[in-house]
Scaffold this active site. Structure first.
Site, PDB file in Angstrom:
ATOM      1  N   CYS A  67       1.001  -1.120  -0.354  1.00 30.75           N
ATOM      2  CA  CYS A  67       0.192   0.170  -0.007  1.00 30.75           C
ATOM      3  C   CYS A  67       1.067   0.870   0.014  1.00 30.75           C
ATOM      4  O   CYS A  67       0.513   2.416  -0.662  1.00 30.75           O
ATOM      5  CB  CYS A  67      -0.775  -0.124   1.085  1.00 30.75           C
ATOM      6  SG  CYS A  67      -2.275  -1.351   1.047  1.00 30.75           S
ATOM      7  N   CYS A 108      -8.215  -2.895  -3.687  1.00 34.09           N
ATOM      8  CA  CYS A 108      -7.946  -3.630  -5.362  1.00 34.09           C
ATOM      9  C   CYS A 108      -7.660  -5.076  -5.747  1.00 34.09           C
ATOM     10  O   CYS A 108      -8.346  -5.453  -3.609  1.00 34.09           O
ATOM     11  CB  CYS A 108      -5.917  -3.884  -4.504  1.00 34.09           C
ATOM     12  SG  CYS A 108      -5.415  -1.994  -4.837  1.00 34.09           S
ATOM     13  N   CYS A 141      -5.029   1.352   4.799  1.00 34.30           N
ATOM     14  CA  CYS A 141      -4.309   1.277   3.693  1.00 34.30           C
ATOM     15  C   CYS A 141      -3.204   2.918   4.237  1.00 34.30           C
ATOM     16  O   CYS A 141      -2.130   2.227   3.878  1.00 34.30           O
ATOM     17  CB  CYS A 141      -3.956   1.734   2.262  1.00 34.30           C
ATOM     18  SG  CYS A 141      -4.797   3.813   1.851  1.00 34.30           S
TER      19      CYS A 141
HETATM   20 FE1  SF4 Z   1      -1.142  -3.790  -2.176  1.00 34.42          FE
HETATM   21 FE2  SF4 Z   1      -3.313  -4.717  -1.447  1.00 34.42          FE
HETATM   22 FE3  SF4 Z   1      -2.656  -2.337  -1.009  1.00 34.42          FE
HETATM   23 FE4  SF4 Z   1      -3.836  -2.772  -3.513  1.00 34.42          FE
HETATM   24  S1  SF4 Z   1      -4.818  -3.009  -1.176  1.00 34.42           S
HETATM   25  S2  SF4 Z   1      -2.032  -1.346  -2.541  1.00 34.42           S
HETATM   26  S3  SF4 Z   1      -2.726  -4.785  -3.673  1.00 34.42           S
HETATM   27  S4  SF4 Z   1      -1.617  -4.483  -0.385  1.00 34.42           S
END
Ligand code: SF4
Length: 254
Positions: A130, A210, A236
């Site tokens: 993230c 995501c 995130c």
């Molecule tokens: Fe990476 Fe998952 Fe964060 Fe998207 S939500 S940036 S795939 S860790």
């Protein structure tokens, strides 16, 4: 109360951004989200951005923005890991609402080459993933703005339960026009304005990020229960205030 009625004694003297945020939070606490947006534009026009995930509930705030000032910059984090449906929705919704300045923020090539060369970092370290794909791109883009607008709501729970309508973090004023709204308010607004839903909502996704880190939820689960399922992570990192010079590495969506 309309934003035009915001009160301030004429002899009050200069106000810092932090003081302005505190005053606006007190004065805008109970107004309609559209009035919060109008106040954000009134005070920060030309220095204001809206951050949107074009996710499950994004159409409501974006529709209000289209009514208030459709050429306001909208920052969209294209992490490289989004569902194809989200990318399609971002294009069709922006066109339908007449938003003329949607900016796609992507991770830097160099950060990916060194930190996530095989695009599998999410399997090992979601905070680091993230950071590269969301936090750093947004930090770079937001640098040129003094204030920003988010779509967060208190009913999403967790740290969002105490969300103010206006706050001051990391040197910027943040507006959260939908902080007070419940799911029923969002649904009623979307129905009244005939707003198109994100296509994954009908497949059981009430919150969409995501693809590797988003799952559908079961009946009765929290809205964000499908995000980073099975992990402690709930955010995130883009909304986590950090000390000067610190690196944000904790996680959620927009
Ligand atoms: Fe990476 Fe998952 Fe964060 Fe998207 S939500 S940036 S795939 S860790």
């Amino acid at each position: 109360m309309a934003y035009d009625n915001l009160t301030r004694p004429a002899d009050a003297g200069p106000e810092t951004a932090e003081q302005l945020a505190q005053r606006l939070d007190a004065e805008l606490r109970h107004v309609h989200p559209r009035e919060v947006l109008k106040a954000a534009v009134k005070f920060f026009d030309g220095r204001l951005a809206v951050v949107s995930s074009f996710g499950a509930e994004s159409a409501v705030l974006l529709h209000m923005l289209s009514e208030v000032k459709p050429d306001t910059p909208v920052l969209f984090l294209d992490t490289g890991m989004l569902f194809g449906q989200t990318l399609d929705y971002r294009k069709s919704l922006a066109a339908r609402l007449g938003l003329t300045d949607v900016r796609d923020l992507r991770p830097h090539y160099q950060d990916l080459a060194t930190g996530d060369p095989d695009a599998k970092l999410w399997q090992k370290d979601t905070d680091a993933c993230c950071h590269i794909r969301k936090v750093l791109p947004l930090d770079r883009a937001i640098e040129g703005f003094e204030a920003w607008v988010t779509g967060r709501k208190r009913f999403h729970g967790g740290d969002r339960l105490r969300l103010p309508v206006v706050e001051f973090t990391d040197g910027k004023v943040k507006f959260n026009p939908l902080a007070n709204w419940q799911k029923a308010d969002l649904d009623a607004y979307a129905a009244e304005h005939d707003l198109p839903a994100h296509p994954l909502v009908a497949q059981g996704f009430p919150s969409i990020g995501c693809w590797p880190c988003t799952q559908p939820v079961e009946a009765g689960e929290d809205v964000r229960a499908g995000r980073w399922k099975g992990q402690d992570k709930t955010e995130c990192g883009i909304h986590v205030a950090r000390a000067p010079g610190a690196v944000a590495n904790v996680g959620g969506d927009i």
